[in-house]
Design an enzyme around this catalytic site. Structure first.
Site, PDB file in Angstrom:
ATOM      1  N   ARG A 167       4.933 -74.372  62.315  1.00  0.00           N
ATOM      2  CA  ARG A 167       3.910 -74.824  63.266  1.00  0.00           C
ATOM      3  C   ARG A 167       4.287 -76.202  63.786  1.00  0.00           C
ATOM      4  O   ARG A 167       4.214 -77.191  63.059  1.00  0.00           O
ATOM      5  CB  ARG A 167       2.522 -74.877  62.620  1.00  0.00           C
ATOM      6  CG  ARG A 167       1.456 -75.405  63.592  1.00  0.00           C
ATOM      7  CD  ARG A 167       0.038 -75.099  63.180  1.00  0.00           C
ATOM      8  NE  ARG A 167      -0.423 -75.882  62.044  1.00  0.00           N
ATOM      9  CZ  ARG A 167      -1.696 -75.901  61.613  1.00  0.00           C
ATOM     10  NH1 ARG A 167      -2.617 -75.171  62.249  1.00  0.00           N
ATOM     11  NH2 ARG A 167      -2.038 -76.608  60.559  1.00  0.00           N
ATOM     12  N   ASP A 447      -7.237 -81.093  55.634  1.00  0.00           N
ATOM     13  CA  ASP A 447      -6.260 -81.557  56.611  1.00  0.00           C
ATOM     14  C   ASP A 447      -7.018 -82.184  57.770  1.00  0.00           C
ATOM     15  O   ASP A 447      -8.220 -82.446  57.685  1.00  0.00           O
ATOM     16  CB  ASP A 447      -5.303 -80.441  57.041  1.00  0.00           C
ATOM     17  CG  ASP A 447      -5.976 -79.340  57.860  1.00  0.00           C
ATOM     18  OD1 ASP A 447      -7.165 -79.477  58.208  1.00  0.00           O
ATOM     19  OD2 ASP A 447      -5.297 -78.349  58.165  1.00  0.00           O
TER      20      ASP A 447
END
Length: 531
Positions: A167, A447
């Site tokens: 990603r 996150d």
């Protein structure tokens, strides 16, 4: 793999950082490849970022997001994505995590089908972090990834590792340490470009990619730019067209109205869509930052069974399976709780219930954040999904209209929820400024997405005025300032991640929360303070 020199234009590329130890990543050929990608994509990227700003201005003025009338033919047409590679046919459990060496090894060995190596929300993008990640992943692709801990324990990748998917950063994030012709390059192109340049040939030769997760897209045109960038990269690297495959995270509210269109724009390389649930909630908050009638309650009450999130996930399943693509479920952020069996059992029960909901709804796989959750999720999917995927589950019963997809959920704003938002936003931001993008807080692996939810909710609750807690006490800036000061002092006095940057994080969070307009991304101003 060397790039054919005749395909490159020799013009200035500058690296504005110390590069000792990275010479074999930042080779002249690799930098020239990045320059080619930048010159091709940058004008269009800027146009698309401007389109985002214009779209948000319309939402601020009262316009509501909706399905596009100009793309009705795509939504109603009969078409499917290209055949999906054998390596991605079974994705029932995927693990995600940062690009740190030991974590990569543990993720690849976790028993998950796929490992998403994250240059984005679980990585604080210091230049060293990003380049170390490129070295680590290159070593993983070439079978030489190893790590020895300070205690002398050796870690190596075992047999049958998870399939690697990368990603890169979103289109909005810059990489200030590299300029091309005097322009700052997009972080997305650095992450994608360096990985592709050094690894695409080896992955293609082994039928393992290269594969990517694409984050933060808001429109089909943004997906189309990725498609064009990948096509250019394939040409430069002498790979067949369509070699690179992509799964798109549907983690913005505008994107849920363009899922067919996004798959169509990437139809030669799309393999699925993913329910990026935490960023999706943040995007809901950001999209409706000016809409007092669409405030959300405590983030702990905004679960996947509330109507607007249930409709989002089920529409994603229906859309993907109609087009021959996989519908990936969301993240289980829980981590094992040591020394408290009862609390750990309760946490694992939540994971099982969430994964059961996903597999019974028709999802083809799911995400976990910790290796210990892989067998928990795998057991649920193995029991309820006897086939490699559930493309046969069409979900023709789903009818998710515009109003359902944007309806706010009921609930309350509590003192505990307010205080938790302050604490999580502060602790995560402080750890991020120290270079950590994946931070355990209250037995959850957080996150950037959860920090974004926390600070966006604080801004909305404080700026819409006259809001009360469930006990009728007022929500005001005096309360916020006191809570922030309290948690900043506690963090400073602790040994927790972020203790050294507590003051910097508090100052940033205060500025963002007191600002007249909700900032688009926490990570943009924070990046200016990242070492």
């Amino acid at each position: 793999m060397a790039v054919p020199s005749e395909k490159l234009v020799s013009r200035p590329v500058q690296v504005h950082a110390h590069t000792a130890g990275y010479a074999d990543i930042l080779t002249p050929e690799a930098l020239a490849f990045l320059a080619r990608l930048h010159r091709f994509a940058e004008p269009r990227r800027q146009e698309l970022l401007q389109a985002r700003r214009q779209r948000q201005a319309r939402y601020d003025a009262g316009v509501l997001p909706d399905f596009r009338p100009d793309t009705r033919d795509i939504r109603e047409g009969e078409w499917t994505v290209a055949p999906i590679p054998a390596a991605l046919q079974d994705r029932r459990v995927e693990i995600t995590g940062p690009i740190e060496r030991k974590m990569i090894i543990n993720a690849l060995n976790s028993g998950a089908k796929v490992f998403m190596a994250d240059f984005e929300d679980s990585s604080a993008p210091s230049f060293a972090n990003q380049l170390d990640g490129q070295i680590n992943l290159r070593d993983a692709v070439n079978g030489r990834l190893a790590y020895r801990s300070p205690e002398g324990k050796d870690y190596r990748v075992g047999a049958n590792p998870a399939v690697l998917v990368i990603r890169p950063r979103g289109w909005h994030l810059p990489e200030r340490h590299i300029t091309v012709d005097g322009e700052t390059i997009a972080g997305a192109l650095v992450d994608f470009g360096l990985f592709a340049f050094h690894n695409a040939g080896a992955l293609h030769a082994s039928d393992r990619g290269p594969y990517f997760y694409l984050p933060k897209l808001e429109a089909m045109e943004e997906a189309a730019l990725w498609n064009e960038v990948m096509a250019l990269a394939e040409d430069e690297l002498d790979l067949p067209y369509g070699t690179m495959k992509a799964t798109v995270l549907i983690e913005t509210l505008p994107a849920v109205f363009q899922m067919h269109e996004i798959l169509h724009a990437l139809r030669e390389r799309a393999v699925g869509l993913n329910c990026g649930r935490w960023d999706y909630i943040f995007s809901y908050l950001k999209t409706f930052r000016g809409h007092r009638d669409r405030l959300l309650p405590d983030r702990g009450q905004v679960v996947m069974t509330v109507p607007f999130l249930k409709a989002y996930s089920e529409l994603l399943i229906q859309t993907c399976h109609r087009r021959g693509a996989f519908a990936m479920g969301g993240m289980a952020a829980q981590i094992p709780i040591k020394n408290d069996d009862e609390a750990n059992d309760q946490a694992m029960a939540k994971v099982r219930a969430d994964k059961l909901r996903e597999v019974q709804a028709g999802h083809d796989g799911t995400w976990v954040a910790h290796p210990a959750l892989v067998p928990v999720a795998m057991e649920i999917f193995d029991r309820h999904m006897s086939t490699p995927n559930q493309l046969h589950v069409k979900r023709d019963d789903v009818h998710a209209d515009r109003d359902t997809l944007i309806a706010p959920c009921c609930g309350t704003i509590t003192r505990a929820g307010f205080d938790n938002n302050v604490e999580v936003a502060l602790r995560y931001t402080a750890a991020w400024l120290e270079g950590l993008g994946c931070v355990p807080i209250h037995n959850l692996m957080e996150d950037a997405a959860t920090a974004e939810i926390a600070r966006a909710q604080l801004w909305q609750w404080l700026h819409h005025g006259d809001l009360d807690f469930a006990d009728h006490a007022p929500i005001d800036f005096a309360l916020f300032d006191h809570a922030l000061a309290t948690h900043t002092h506690r963090l400073q006095e602790s040994t927790l991640p972020g203790a050294r940057r507590a003051i910097d994080a508090a100052r940033l969070l205060s500025e963002l929360t007191h600002a007249d307009e909700l900032g688009n991304f926490l990570t943009l101003p924070a990046y200016e303070q990242l070492a």
